[in-house]
Scaffold this active site. Structure first.
Site, PDB file in Angstrom:
ATOM      1  N   ALA B  69       0.874  -1.175   0.000  1.00 47.51           N
ATOM      2  CA  ALA B  69       0.000   0.000   0.000  1.00 47.51           C
ATOM      3  C   ALA B  69       0.911   1.225   0.000  1.00 47.51           C
ATOM      4  O   ALA B  69       1.072   1.913   1.004  1.00 47.51           O
ATOM      5  CB  ALA B  69      -0.924   0.004   1.213  1.00 47.51           C
ATOM      6  N   ILE B  70       1.554   1.443  -1.143  1.00 42.12           N
ATOM      7  CA  ILE B  70       2.480   2.576  -1.269  1.00 42.12           C
ATOM      8  C   ILE B  70       1.671   3.874  -1.272  1.00 42.12           C
ATOM      9  O   ILE B  70       2.053   4.851  -0.629  1.00 42.12           O
ATOM     10  CB  ILE B  70       3.309   2.463  -2.583  1.00 42.12           C
ATOM     11  CG1 ILE B  70       4.007   1.097  -2.691  1.00 42.12           C
ATOM     12  CG2 ILE B  70       4.310   3.616  -2.698  1.00 42.12           C
ATOM     13  CD1 ILE B  70       5.004   0.758  -1.636  1.00 42.12           C
ATOM     14  N   LEU B  72       0.562   5.467  -4.284  1.00 42.41           N
ATOM     15  CA  LEU B  72       0.859   6.278  -5.479  1.00 42.41           C
ATOM     16  C   LEU B  72       1.842   7.412  -5.231  1.00 42.41           C
ATOM     17  O   LEU B  72       1.732   8.495  -5.809  1.00 42.41           O
ATOM     18  CB  LEU B  72      -0.443   6.854  -6.069  1.00 42.41           C
ATOM     19  CG  LEU B  72      -1.470   5.856  -6.595  1.00 42.41           C
ATOM     20  CD1 LEU B  72      -2.707   6.600  -7.109  1.00 42.41           C
ATOM     21  CD2 LEU B  72      -0.907   4.975  -7.704  1.00 42.41           C
ATOM     22  N   ASN B  98       1.921   5.243 -16.753  1.00 47.76           N
ATOM     23  CA  ASN B  98       0.768   4.865 -15.942  1.00 47.76           C
ATOM     24  C   ASN B  98       0.184   6.148 -15.349  1.00 47.76           C
ATOM     25  O   ASN B  98       0.883   6.927 -14.716  1.00 47.76           O
ATOM     26  CB  ASN B  98       1.219   3.900 -14.839  1.00 47.76           C
ATOM     27  CG  ASN B  98       0.072   3.409 -13.972  1.00 47.76           C
ATOM     28  OD1 ASN B  98      -0.508   4.170 -13.207  1.00 47.76           O
ATOM     29  ND2 ASN B  98      -0.241   2.133 -14.077  1.00 47.76           N
ATOM     30  N   CYS B 127      -5.963   1.183  -8.707  1.00 50.67           N
ATOM     31  CA  CYS B 127      -5.109   1.189  -7.520  1.00 50.67           C
ATOM     32  C   CYS B 127      -5.998   1.083  -6.288  1.00 50.67           C
ATOM     33  O   CYS B 127      -6.833   1.957  -6.049  1.00 50.67           O
ATOM     34  CB  CYS B 127      -4.247   2.450  -7.444  1.00 50.67           C
ATOM     35  SG  CYS B 127      -3.290   2.486  -5.913  1.00 50.67           S
TER      36      CYS B 127
END
Lengths: 252, 310
Positions: B69-70, B72, B98, B127
């Site tokens: 769970a970076i 973005l 992207n 995402c």
């Protein structure tokens, strides 16, 4: 940095849940500073485990790692025997910048499994004629390691959570009596400890070494970031660190 | 053996590329091998302005995979164009950007800017790790079609929509973005998951949930591509747990035209290059003489001899 199948030369338990692993291979030659790490792949586990370098010897091509069993992956690592190979990626990250560090009297503050990278640092500084004072914190006497080794470099203060070795308390406890005896501090351990140390010693130059769960370990995935007070806003622990100047990062 | 694959906007020398978010903007991996060996590079997600991402820990290991769970984290589209794209442009390798966002307007703005500098857009409506936008667009066919149509009209290059596997009917999603003008599909993003630490009684990942990737999700992605291949006419970039040249063949047989490799880059930074090197031999092993013969090869029901046998 490279990926190499390194040979296990030595592997033994040195304290409670703590193991010493000596590996031989070519990537040792690429180590630049103490405080860098290697990223170990353990059979059957998906992510690599970052382990700091406790000592290295370029002439024999060996690197010494100390790791603590904290879960299934490190437990599986304990079963690897001398003579077997280990898939290693490294050396990674920026260590303690020996060439630019200006110190005559260094205070080393290590907590638990944060102590190993400070050993290599202390050894280098001691060889350069720097006076070393060390404060090492452990959970208990059974968890203690490297105490004799640090005593070779200078005065050592031990703290334990239960008082079974040294004094009972935290690594920050002896700091008041050490005031004025050092010009730079170097610390590694759990983040709350780093925060307590860096707040306590905010007027003194310091270097901290951080740990975090990592993904790639090379700076591409942004799993291991820490906030920084500048415009950029962050540092990646795996490649901008793990060693930072204390004012470079915001600990929480 | 000729490994080349031609897709809208993309002339690939081989069908293997690193997946978005697992390869940064390429610089870190360029120390291990020449990026020109890759079929293409899919860059880390770009948003309208800088994003700092989620609290740490951001990753956790799972059986045969990992959660992330970076959030973005990226420097924002303008800085990506000035600081990151030139490094890739210097190399002979197609670039796919992207694009992520919280609103349709953000997707459109980012696409308008970055599509002038790349060969294709991967529209990230899947995402699972951001609070607004992202997967909301990817789990509702009407919203997915709406954002796809807007992005397609704002883009200077073909748009591949990255689908979320967190849906009941993947075919409905694929058909919705096809009719909205997508040039291709990217399948699939991560599956939402969670791990809990028994000692703290809390999720290991600070965000709570994370996206599951790695070998664990490969059969799910293969199944979805197999379904979608039969229902739409768009080329598919397949991804999810690819770790070997055999895995690539499996994806191509299901109906993918090319593949992206994600989490395996963390285990082995040389993985993309190694798979590309192994591909000719592996194709030969299974009796193929070119990539085109593999694509969709698992759809035997289209072969009348098999229909007769059943």
């Amino acid at each position: 940095m490279n990926r190499e199948s390194m040979t296990i030369l030595h592997h033994e338990r040195i304290a409670k849940d703590t193991y010493q692993l000596v590996l031989k291979g070519k990537l040792v030659d690429q180590i630049e500073d103490p405080g860098q790490f290697v990223h170990l792949l353990i059979d059957g586990f998906y992510l690599r485990r970052p382990v700091s370098i406790a000592d290295y010897d370029k002439s024999s091509g060996t690197v010494t790692l100390l790791y603590k069993v904290l879960g299934e992956g490190t437990k599986a690592l304990t079963r690897k025997s001398v003579g077997e190979q280990l898939d290693v990626l490294g050396p990674g990250g920026q260590g303690f910048p020996l060439k630019s560090i200006q110190t005559q009297r260094a205070l080393i503050i290590g907590g638990g499994i944060g102590i190993p990278p400070l050993y290599s640092l202390a050894k280098h500084l001691h060889n350069q004629g720097v006076t070393i004072i060390s404060v090492l914190g452990f959970q208990s006497m059974d968890d203690a390691f490297l105490v004799d080794e640090f005593e070779k470099f200078g005065e050592v203060y031990i703290t334990t959570d239960d008082g079974s070795l040294g004094r009972k308390g935290l690594v920050t406890d002896p700091l008041s009596e050490l005031e004025g005896t050092f010009d730079t501090y170097f610390t590694c351990g759990p983040t709350p400890m780093l925060k307590a140390v860096s707040e306590r010693l905010s007027d003194i130059p310091g270097y901290i070494s951080m740990e975090e769960r990592m993904g790639c370990g090379i700076g591409a995935c942004f799993a291991c970031v820490v906030e920084s007070p500048d415009k950029k806003g962050y540092r990646r622990i795996c490649c901008d660190g793990p060693v930072f100047r204390s004012e470079e990062v915001v600990l929480s | 053996m000729n490994l080349s694959v031609n897709l809208p906007g993309l002339s690939l020398k081989n069908p293997v590329m690193p997946a978005s978010g697992c390869f940064g903007f390429g610089k870190e991996f360029a120390q291990f091998y020449d990026l020109e060996e890759l079929g293409a590079v899919i860059m880390k997600a770009a948003t309208g302005s800088q994003r700092f991402g989620n609290a740490t820990p951001r990753v956790a290991e799972t059986a045969s995979g990992m959660l992330n769970a970076i959030g973005l984290q990226n420097p924002g589209v303008d800085q990506i164009i000035t600081d990151e794209v030139p490094f890739l442009k210097e190399r002979q390798v197609p670039i796919i950007a992207n694009v992520a966002g919280s609103t349709v307007e953000e997707y459109v703005t980012v696409t308008g800017k970055i599509s002038e500098h790349v060969d294709a857009i991967e529209l990230n409506i899947s995402c699972p790790n951001v609070k607004e936008g992202g997967v909301q667009f990817g789990t509702d066919a009407t919203l997915a079609a709406e954002v796809t149509a807007e992005v397609v009209s704002a883009s200077h290059v073909p748009v591949y929509v990255k689908l979320s596997p967190n849906v009941t009917d993947i075919v409905e999603m694929a058909q919705a973005v096809e009719s909205a003008g997508a040039s291709g599909l990217s399948m699939v993003n991560t599956l939402t998951g969670m791990r809990i630490n028994p000692k703290t009684r809390k999720p290991i990942i600070a965000n709570g949930t994370g996206g599951l990737s790695g070998a664990a999700i490969k059969p799910i992605s293969i199944r979805m591509i197999h379904q979608v291949y039969q229902a739409v006419d768009l080329p598919i970039i397949g991804m999810g747990g690819i770790e070997s040249a055999d895995d690539v063949i499996e994806y191509l047989l299901a109906g993918a035209n090319a593949v992206a490799i994600g989490s395996a880059n963390f285990k082995n930074p040389f993985i993309c290059k190694e798979i590309i090197d192994e591909l000719p031999e592996t194709l030969e092993k299974y009796g193929f003489s070119k990539i085109d013969d593999v694509i969709g090869g698992a759809h035997i029901e289209k072969d009348p001899t098999h229909l007769l046998r059943s």
